[in-house]
Each structure stands twice: as structure tokens, then as C-alpha cells.
Design a protein around this motif. Structure first.
Motif: not given
Ligand SMILES: [Zn+2]
Length: 286
Positions: A61-69, A71-78, A263-266
Motif C-alpha cells: 500500500f502507498g500514496p502512489t503506485v510504486a509498482d504493480s503490486m 494499491v494506493r491507500t485511497r483505492t483501498l479506502a474505496e 488486487m491491483v490499483d487499477a
């Protein structure tokens, strides 16, 4: 420690959301069948066979998509909001396994399981603050060689802190996360058997010693296994194992290759809603 999006600190149960205690109480009542502990009635068994359980597999998890694995925290929140808005019940992985093994006759409506692989430190830094509610059980699949060792990984004290929350369970992801199917091709049968057995047994032993509780569930590294490995997982004392497959788990899935959704950020909130609705609608069609 980065702060979590505010709304998730106060995840309120929507009306009709079953608490774990409420539905477990119901399930146990069915299981015990009253004073005479009669077998489960066929009606509840047939209802249960239609159940589909999406198991979500996160990594980092992170603030930006650092790599394919990641998931941004805002995406997790969604994702978490969608799970809540759809009236899903996040159940412990152990309950899914118990249901698959016939030890639990039914699951609550719209069940979902949340898992996180690898033990990346963003789990405690970014995800844990968003999942403080004890009604959101999470299973972490850990490969112990990295813990308190690799720079990117959590420490043993982090895992104990998470376990102490009471809704975070530590399970095995083998000892050092090898691609076991590839290793089989590169080794003699005897050497591979020794290697794979060590990966499964050593991880289980170390995790049990460190966490002070039984470890019986396994996630295959890279989601990859074969029939021989699945048999070995049973021989080394595991009750179930998880791969990938992007479909919901059902009673017909192999116990040692239960599917999960990567689970991916996309996969944003809308896509998550579609995924869950589709998974659970198979339930009603069956
Ligand atoms: Zn992994």
C-alpha cells in the motif's frame, strides 16, 4: 506513520450488517442442531452450496503506485467503502476454510475475505490504521525469512502488534517465497521434495514459534502450485492453501488451491463493486 483517510477511522456498520458474533452465534446454533446435536438439515446444506466467497489478495500500500503490486491507500479506502455499502460481511479466512471443509454449515450473507501477502511494512504503516475495526478480520500470509531482515518487510514486533489487535491472523507464505513450480523443473525429484518440504515445514514452525499460535493456512508464492505440492501441503500439517484465479471460492474448489482475486490499483471502487456483485450474484443463480 502516514495518516489514513479520515472516513475509514469511523467505519460504522450499516443497518443489517451482521456482526461476527451475531452470525457466528447463528451458525453455531445450526451446527449444534439443538440439544441432541442432530446433523445439519439438508436445507441449510443446499443453501450453503450456492455460496460464493470472493477472497481479496493485497500486497503493498502507498500514496502512489510504486509498482504493480501497490494499491494506493485511497483505492483501498474505496474498496472498503464498497464492501460496506454493498452490505458484505468480512469473515475470517479460517471461517471460509471451516465452511469449505464442512465444519461450518453456512456463512453470513455476501461474505468477503481480506488477505495480504508478503509482510511488506506498508501493511502496518498504511493499511493497519485503516482497518482498526475488529469487524474487519484480515489474514496476513508471511514468508518468515524476510521478517526483521529485509528492509521492505515488517519486523516480528510489528506482526505481534497486529496479531494483538485480535482481528489480524498470521499464516504461511512458505519460508522464502520461491516459485515452487519452477523449482520443481530445475531440481531432481528427491531434491525438490526435500526443498519444498523444508519451505512448507520451516515457515510453519517459525511462524508458530514467533506468533505463539497454530499456523495451518498457506498461500502459494505467485499463486502457483501443482497436485504434488498440494498433497505436500496436507502432509506438512496444513488445512488449506490459497492460490489466485480471479474468481470466488466455492464448495467445489480444491481445498489446497482455493482461488483469490489479485488486487491491483487499477481496480477502482466501481470495478470492485462490479466484482463483488458478480461474485455474489453467482450465488443466487446457482
Ligand atoms: Zn507473495
Amino acid at each position: 506513520m502516514p495518516s489514513a483517510p479520515a472516513p475509514l477511522r469511523d467505519l460504522a456498520a450499516p443497518p443489517g450488517l451482521w456482526t461476527r458474533r451475531a452470525w457466528l452465534g447463528g451458525a453455531l446454533a445450526v451446527a449444534s442442531g439443538g440439544a441432541l446435536a442432530q446433523p445439519v438439515k439438508p436445507a441449510s446444506v443446499s443453501a450453503s452450496t450456492a455460496t460464493r466467497v470472493p477472497v481479496l489478495a493485497y500486497h503493498r500500500f502507498g500514496p502512489t503506485v510504486a509498482d504493480s503490486m501497490t494499491v494506493r491507500t485511497r483505492t483501498l479506502a474505496e474498496h472498503l467503502h464498497v464492501i460496506q455499502d454493498l452490505g458484505c460481511t468480512v469473515i475470517p479466512l479460517a471461517d471460509l476454510v471451516a465452511w469449505r471443509l464442512g465444519q461450518l454449515p453456512s456463512l453470513p450473507p455476501r461474505p468477503v475475505v481480506v488477505t495480504v501477502d508478503d509482510g511488506h511494512r506498508s501493511v502496518i504503516e498504511a493499511m493497519a490504521p485503516m482497518l482498526r475495526d475488529p469487524r474487519w478480520p484480515v489474514t496476513l500470509f508471511i514468508y518468515p525469512s524476510a521478517i526483521s531482515n529485509a528492509r521492505y518487510a515488517m519486523r516480528w514486533e510489528d506482526l505481534r502488534e497486529l496479531q494483538d489487535t485480535g482481528h489480524c491472523t498470521i499464516e504461511s507464505h512458505t519460508y522464502w517465497h520461491p516459485h515452487l513450480v519452477r523449482e520443481r523443473r530445475q531440481r531432481t525429484p528427491e531434491d525438490f521434495d526435500r526443498f519444498a518440504r523444508h519451505q512448507l515445514s520451516r515457515a510453519k514452525t517459525v511462524l508458530q514459534e514467533r506468533m505463539g499460535r497454530p499456523v495451518t493456512h498457506l498461500a502459494w508464492p505467485f499463486g502457483m502450485s501443482d497436485a504434488g505440492l498440494q498433497a505436500l501441503a496436507a502432509q506438512t500439517g496444513h488445512a488449506a492453501a490459497f492460490g489466485l484465479g480471479n474468481r470466488p471460492a466455492s464448495l467445489t474448489d480444491p481445498v489446497f488451491d482455493l482461488p483469490r482475486y489479485l488486487m491491483v490499483d487499477a481496480l477502482g471502487g466501481r470495478q470492485m463493486a462490479r466484482l463483488l456483485q458478480q461474485a455474489h450474484s453467482e450465488e443466487t443463480r446457482s
